[in-house]
Scaffold this active site. Structure first.
Site, short mmCIF file in Angstrom:
data_model
loop_
_atom_site.label_atom_id
_atom_site.label_comp_id
_atom_site.label_asym_id
_atom_site.label_seq_id
_atom_site.Cartn_x
_atom_site.Cartn_y
_atom_site.Cartn_z
NE ARG A 155 5.16 22.88 36.47
CZ ARG A 155 4.76 23.80 37.33
NH1 ARG A 155 5.60 24.67 37.81
NH2 ARG A 155 3.50 23.84 37.72
NE ARG B 139 -0.47 3.02 38.28
CZ ARG B 139 -0.67 3.96 39.19
NH1 ARG B 139 0.30 4.79 39.53
NH2 ARG B 139 -1.85 4.09 39.78
CB CYS C 145 0.21 11.84 43.09
SG CYS C 145 -0.11 11.04 41.50
CD GLU D 64 0.53 23.21 43.24
OE1 GLU D 64 1.36 24.13 43.32
OE2 GLU D 64 0.73 22.17 42.60
NE ARG E 131 -0.11 24.54 39.33
CZ ARG E 131 -1.17 24.93 40.04
NH1 ARG E 131 -1.82 24.06 40.79
NH2 ARG E 131 -1.58 26.19 40.00
CE1 TYR F 115 1.07 25.77 33.35
CE2 TYR F 115 2.54 25.86 31.46
CZ TYR F 115 2.34 25.78 32.82
OH TYR F 115 3.42 25.68 33.66
NE ARG G 141 4.95 30.19 34.07
CZ ARG G 141 6.12 29.57 34.00
NH1 ARG G 141 6.28 28.40 34.56
NH2 ARG G 141 7.14 30.13 33.38
#
Length: 122
Positions: free
Chosen positions: A10, A66, A77, A80, A92, A110, A118
């Protein structure tokens, strides 16, 4: 013999302005750090799933992937969930890849203010 498994990492990065240049540059920094910290090559990648907060509308993060040479990787994509009070300006990514890393050795990344999302990852 070392067994190759599919693992996932992540990552998130925060940006201050919704411009295509900001979204693409931040996504490239984040994805580049994730690839480097997990020693992932393009051929190791299974897929990448990007999300953005609802205030980011200027570019698809997959475009940055890309441009990095990952055009043959399945990329997706989405927006959220707009939870009240959540951090704004966040990109994210969930990156799935083949590796010999153990689950606890996968590096989650992150950056630029997103670390607070997190804090359990240290």
């Amino acid at each position: 013999m070392v067994e190759i498994k599919v693992r996932a990492a992540r990552g998130a990065i925060r940006i201050d302005e919704d411009t295509a240049a900001s979204v693409l540059a931040a996504t490239e920094r984040l994805l580049g750090a994730m690839l480097e910290r997990n020693a992932v090559e393009a051929d190791d990648i299974v897929s990448a799933f990007f999300t953005v907060t609802d205030d980011l509308r200027s570019a698809f993060p997959a475009e940055a992937a890309r441009r990095m040479g990952l055009g043959r990787v399945p990329l997706l994509c989405a927006q959220e969930i707009p939870v009240e009070g959540s951090m704004r300006g966040v990109i994210r990514v969930l990156l799935q890849f083949h590796t010999t890393l153990a689950p606890q050795s996968v590096a989650h990344v992150y950056l630029e203010g997103a670390e607070t999302l997190r804090d359990d990852l240290g």
